[in-house]
Design a protein around this motif. Structure first.
Motif, PDB file in Angstrom:
ATOM      1  N   LEU A   1      -7.823   4.483 -18.547  1.00  0.00           N
ATOM      2  CA  LEU A   1      -7.455   3.137 -18.986  1.00  0.00           C
ATOM      3  C   LEU A   1      -7.152   2.231 -17.790  1.00  0.00           C
ATOM      4  CD1 LEU A   1      -5.209   3.930 -22.087  1.00  0.00           C
ATOM      5  CD2 LEU A   1      -7.504   2.930 -22.087  1.00  0.00           C
ATOM      6  N   ILE A   2      -6.392   2.747 -16.831  1.00  0.00           N
ATOM      7  CA  ILE A   2      -6.072   1.948 -15.645  1.00  0.00           C
ATOM      8  C   ILE A   2      -7.333   1.656 -14.832  1.00  0.00           C
ATOM      9  CG2 ILE A   2      -4.823   1.924 -13.451  1.00  0.00           C
ATOM     10  CD1 ILE A   2      -2.600   3.479 -14.811  1.00  0.00           C
ATOM     11  N   LEU A   3      -8.190   2.665 -14.714  1.00  0.00           N
ATOM     12  CA  LEU A   3      -9.440   2.462 -13.969  1.00  0.00           C
ATOM     13  C   LEU A   3     -10.353   1.465 -14.676  1.00  0.00           C
ATOM     14  CD1 LEU A   3     -10.222   6.110 -12.793  1.00  0.00           C
ATOM     15  CD2 LEU A   3      -9.557   4.160 -11.358  1.00  0.00           C
ATOM     16  N   THR A   4     -10.360   1.475 -15.999  1.00  0.00           N
ATOM     17  CA  THR A   4     -11.138   0.479 -16.735  1.00  0.00           C
ATOM     18  C   THR A   4     -10.698  -0.920 -16.349  1.00  0.00           C
ATOM     19  OG1 THR A   4     -11.425   1.967 -18.637  1.00  0.00           O
ATOM     20  CG2 THR A   4     -11.760  -0.378 -19.025  1.00  0.00           C
ATOM     21  N   PHE A   5      -9.392  -1.127 -16.321  1.00  0.00           N
ATOM     22  CA  PHE A   5      -8.833  -2.426 -15.923  1.00  0.00           C
ATOM     23  C   PHE A   5      -9.227  -2.770 -14.488  1.00  0.00           C
ATOM     24  CE2 PHE A   5      -5.400  -4.670 -13.716  1.00  0.00           C
ATOM     25  CZ  PHE A   5      -5.274  -5.819 -14.484  1.00  0.00           C
ATOM     26  N   ALA A   6      -8.986  -1.833 -13.577  1.00  0.00           N
ATOM     27  CA  ALA A   6      -9.235  -2.091 -12.157  1.00  0.00           C
ATOM     28  C   ALA A   6     -10.712  -2.347 -11.882  1.00  0.00           C
ATOM     29  CB  ALA A   6      -8.742  -0.912 -11.319  1.00  0.00           C
ATOM     30  N   PHE A   7     -11.580  -1.533 -12.457  1.00  0.00           N
ATOM     31  CA  PHE A   7     -13.016  -1.709 -12.224  1.00  0.00           C
ATOM     32  C   PHE A   7     -13.524  -3.011 -12.835  1.00  0.00           C
ATOM     33  CE2 PHE A   7     -13.507   3.171 -11.965  1.00  0.00           C
ATOM     34  CZ  PHE A   7     -13.328   3.137 -10.589  1.00  0.00           C
ATOM     35  N   THR A   8     -12.975  -3.383 -13.991  1.00  0.00           N
ATOM     36  CA  THR A   8     -13.430  -4.615 -14.643  1.00  0.00           C
ATOM     37  C   THR A   8     -13.116  -5.838 -13.793  1.00  0.00           C
ATOM     38  OG1 THR A   8     -13.139  -3.663 -16.859  1.00  0.00           O
ATOM     39  CG2 THR A   8     -13.243  -6.056 -16.709  1.00  0.00           C
ATOM     40  N   ILE A   9     -11.889  -5.933 -13.307  1.00  0.00           N
ATOM     41  CA  ILE A   9     -11.524  -7.131 -12.534  1.00  0.00           C
ATOM     42  C   ILE A   9     -12.162  -7.124 -11.144  1.00  0.00           C
ATOM     43  CG2 ILE A   9      -9.388  -7.455 -13.815  1.00  0.00           C
ATOM     44  CD1 ILE A   9      -7.862  -6.300 -11.500  1.00  0.00           C
ATOM     45  N   LYS A  10     -12.662  -5.952 -10.725  1.00  0.00           N
ATOM     46  CA  LYS A  10     -13.369  -5.880  -9.435  1.00  0.00           C
ATOM     47  C   LYS A  10     -14.874  -6.067  -9.607  1.00  0.00           C
ATOM     48  CE  LYS A  10      -9.972  -2.829  -7.211  1.00  0.00           C
ATOM     49  NZ  LYS A  10      -9.719  -1.493  -6.610  1.00  0.00           N
ATOM     50  N   GLY A  11     -15.306  -6.299 -10.847  1.00  0.00           N
ATOM     51  CA  GLY A  11     -16.724  -6.530 -11.092  1.00  0.00           C
ATOM     52  C   GLY A  11     -17.559  -5.272 -11.189  1.00  0.00           C
ATOM     53  N   LYS A  12     -16.925  -4.114 -11.287  1.00  0.00           N
ATOM     54  CA  LYS A  12     -17.644  -2.838 -11.384  1.00  0.00           C
ATOM     55  C   LYS A  12     -17.765  -2.446 -12.857  1.00  0.00           C
ATOM     56  CE  LYS A  12     -15.912  -1.380  -6.860  1.00  0.00           C
ATOM     57  NZ  LYS A  12     -15.163  -0.337  -6.097  1.00  0.00           N
ATOM     58  N   ASP A  13     -18.568  -3.212 -13.588  1.00  0.00           N
ATOM     59  CA  ASP A  13     -18.616  -3.089 -15.044  1.00  0.00           C
ATOM     60  C   ASP A  13     -19.163  -1.750 -15.517  1.00  0.00           C
ATOM     61  OD1 ASP A  13     -18.142  -6.082 -16.279  1.00  0.00           O
ATOM     62  OD2 ASP A  13     -18.994  -6.125 -14.276  1.00  0.00           O
ATOM     63  N   TYR A  14     -20.125  -1.188 -14.817  1.00  0.00           N
ATOM     64  CA  TYR A  14     -20.687   0.088 -15.261  1.00  0.00           C
ATOM     65  C   TYR A  14     -19.671   1.217 -15.118  1.00  0.00           C
ATOM     66  CZ  TYR A  14     -25.290  -1.995 -15.802  1.00  0.00           C
ATOM     67  OH  TYR A  14     -26.345  -2.767 -16.227  1.00  0.00           O
ATOM     68  N   LEU A  15     -18.876   1.174 -14.067  1.00  0.00           N
ATOM     69  CA  LEU A  15     -17.827   2.177 -13.928  1.00  0.00           C
ATOM     70  C   LEU A  15     -16.740   1.961 -14.970  1.00  0.00           C
ATOM     71  CD1 LEU A  15     -17.423   2.440 -10.035  1.00  0.00           C
ATOM     72  CD2 LEU A  15     -18.452   4.107 -11.595  1.00  0.00           C
ATOM     73  N   ALA A  16     -16.413   0.697 -15.247  1.00  0.00           N
ATOM     74  CA  ALA A  16     -15.399   0.389 -16.256  1.00  0.00           C
ATOM     75  C   ALA A  16     -15.818   0.897 -17.630  1.00  0.00           C
ATOM     76  CB  ALA A  16     -15.153  -1.119 -16.300  1.00  0.00           C
ATOM     77  N   THR A  17     -17.066   0.650 -17.995  1.00  0.00           N
ATOM     78  CA  THR A  17     -17.528   1.077 -19.314  1.00  0.00           C
ATOM     79  C   THR A  17     -17.699   2.591 -19.403  1.00  0.00           C
ATOM     80  OG1 THR A  17     -19.787   0.505 -18.595  1.00  0.00           O
ATOM     81  CG2 THR A  17     -18.609  -1.108 -19.935  1.00  0.00           C
ATOM     82  N   LEU A  18     -17.992   3.243 -18.280  1.00  0.00           N
ATOM     83  CA  LEU A  18     -18.012   4.707 -18.263  1.00  0.00           C
ATOM     84  C   LEU A  18     -16.635   5.248 -18.636  1.00  0.00           C
ATOM     85  CD1 LEU A  18     -19.119   7.534 -17.640  1.00  0.00           C
ATOM     86  CD2 LEU A  18     -18.630   7.090 -15.206  1.00  0.00           C
ATOM     87  N   CYS A  19     -15.596   4.642 -18.072  1.00  0.00           N
ATOM     88  CA  CYS A  19     -14.233   5.078 -18.381  1.00  0.00           C
ATOM     89  C   CYS A  19     -13.903   4.866 -19.853  1.00  0.00           C
ATOM     90  CB  CYS A  19     -13.231   4.314 -17.512  1.00  0.00           C
ATOM     91  SG  CYS A  19     -13.330   4.697 -15.753  1.00  0.00           S
ATOM     92  N   ILE A  20     -14.337   3.752 -20.407  1.00  0.00           N
ATOM     93  CA  ILE A  20     -14.064   3.468 -21.827  1.00  0.00           C
ATOM     94  C   ILE A  20     -14.718   4.510 -22.728  1.00  0.00           C
ATOM     95  CG2 ILE A  20     -14.505   1.859 -23.728  1.00  0.00           C
ATOM     96  CD1 ILE A  20     -14.274  -0.419 -21.706  1.00  0.00           C
ATOM     97  N   ILE A  21     -15.995   4.746 -22.523  1.00  0.00           N
ATOM     98  CA  ILE A  21     -16.726   5.659 -23.409  1.00  0.00           C
ATOM     99  C   ILE A  21     -16.275   7.100 -23.218  1.00  0.00           C
ATOM    100  CG2 ILE A  21     -19.008   6.484 -24.086  1.00  0.00           C
ATOM    101  CD1 ILE A  21     -18.323   3.561 -24.820  1.00  0.00           C
ATOM    102  N   LEU A  22     -16.022   7.505 -21.980  1.00  0.00           N
ATOM    103  CA  LEU A  22     -15.544   8.865 -21.740  1.00  0.00           C
ATOM    104  C   LEU A  22     -14.191   9.086 -22.425  1.00  0.00           C
ATOM    105  CD1 LEU A  22     -15.924  11.600 -20.380  1.00  0.00           C
ATOM    106  CD2 LEU A  22     -14.854  10.649 -18.312  1.00  0.00           C
TER     107      LEU A  22
END
Length: 404
Positions: free
Chosen positions: A145-166
């Motif tokens: 959850l924290i990584l989803t937040f961090a990756f999203t605001i850093k523009g790393k959307d594919y990593l953010a969505t990987l965290c969500i789905i996993l």
């Protein structure tokens, strides 16, 4: 209380101490329970991998192997695989340490000053000790959850969505990470990532089993979750449903209260925070939403138990380190950490645990208060009155408090 803030800052400046304490607590919590032969949760997790490989049902009891049943999605078999193939005690120990490492890494990805990150880790360490001894998956859910937040605001959307789905395909809680969609600078890429990872992670377990088996397992998983939810709501004497609903039922003596009575207002309040979405680029608004996201699945799930609060406690800590200093905030932090992280220990005496903390689900109270406070401060735009941004070092803000 000023001295208490000084102590936090002093300790937070010592990276080596925080690292040693953090991983030391994870190791201590795990090795203590392993020495007692109490690692049933890890046995459940471990067997998910072998049951999937041999295409055995994932959601039935195996009394000859462990107590209770598995409640995690088929993709969890891939996550646990590296630990499942090790000797049981070694795998259990490394599982807990890996969970601590995942949180540690996630906190380090937050755009906060180093001392703020260290204070968060320091204040969460007692909760980590308990969660590590339970060999929980919750540490990984928190990290995702924290990584989803961090990756999203850093523009790393594919990593953010990987965290969500996993997270979603293992324990469902991960789905609340969708709340960060509105912070994405590339919404189309974010949506594409959701579809991409859903497809890949859905079929991934099929590589070590079969398509028909995995599809059927997802159907059985849904039924198992529905059954578990009904069971949690009907047994208030258990260690389950330590949530906002469980707290209200126990305190008001309303055992038959429908969970929707609490969940629906909770969802409405959560959604109401987005009325201020025009401030999406404000750091404090973003951190307030992060705190709400961490609190929500714990407060409004009937499956919440004491170790689940490793997800909620960081919300208290993140909220605290971004605040303009005030005495009442120090006092709130003290009692929140005391009640959440120590109410199920002997620190507040076994009598308190047996007669108050467990019967009335008191762990939920500070988190519920903070959740309501965050919603109120967002709707009244009080987060804009925080004089320093979330990236201002705590020790600088400490000087303001000292001279106030």
């Amino acid at each position: 209380m000023r001295a208490k803030r000084n102590v936090l800052t002093f300790l937070g400046e010592k990276d080596w101490l925080i690292t040693l304490l953090w991983f030391g607590f994870a190791f201590l919590g795990a090795i203590t329970e392993i020495s007692r032969g109490q690692y049933n949760n890890f046995l459940i997790f471990r067997q998910v991998f072998f049951h999937l490989v041999h295409q055995q049902p994932l959601y039935i009891e195996y009394p000859s192997e462990y107590f209770d049943v598995n409640l995690y999605g088929p993709v969890f078999s891939i996550l646990i695989a590296p630990f499942a193939v090790l000797p049981i005690k070694i795998g259990a120990l490394l599982w807990s340490v890996a969970g601590a490492g995942a949180i540690f890494y996630a906190i380090r990805q937050l755009p906060l000053q180093r001392v703020q990150q260290n204070i968060i880790l320091l204040l969460c360490s007692q909760e980590l000790l308990g969660a590590s001894g339970w060999f929980q998956l919750n540490q990984f859910i928190l990290a995702l959850l924290i990584l989803t937040f961090a990756f999203t605001i850093k523009g790393k959307d594919y990593l953010a969505t990987l965290c969500i789905i996993l997270g979603t395909l293992t324990k469902v809680y991960g789905i609340v990470g969708l709340a960060f969609f509105f912070f994405s600078s590339h919404p189309k890429r974010f949506i594409a990532g959701l579809f991409l990872w859903t497809g890949l992670l859905f079929v991934l377990p099929m590589a070590i089993s079969s398509p028909a088996y995995v599809i059927n397992s997802y159907q059985e998983w849904l039924m198992a979750l529905v059954h578990k939810n009904a069971k949690n709501q009907s047994d208030l004497a258990s260690f389950q449903d330590i949530s906002a609903g469980g707290f209200i039922k126990r305190v008001l003596r309303l055992p038959d209260l429908n969970d929707l009575t609490v969940l629906i207002p909770g969802v409405i309040l959560f959604a109401a925070q987005y009325l201020m979405l025009r401030f999406r680029n404000d750091a404090n608004y973003r951190y307030y939403i992060l705190c709400s996201v961490l609190l929500f699945p714990v407060l409004f799930s009937s499956s919440s138990e004491s170790p689940t609060y490793i997800i909620a406690v960081p919300a208290i800590c993140i909220w605290y380190v971004i605040q303009t200093p005030a005495r009442w905030k120090n006092i709130f932090l003290f009692f929140a950490i005391l009640l959440v992280s120590f109410s199920h220990s002997d620190v507040l005496t076994p009598w308190f645990r047996k007669n108050l903390a467990v019967p009335y689900a008191l762990k939920a109270l500070p988190c519920l208060v903070l959740y309501l406070m965050i919603v109120y401060e967002i709707l009244t735009r009080q987060f804009l009155s925080i004089t320093k941004s979330a990236t201002t070092p705590v020790d600088s803000r400490l000087q303001e408090l000292t001279h106030a």
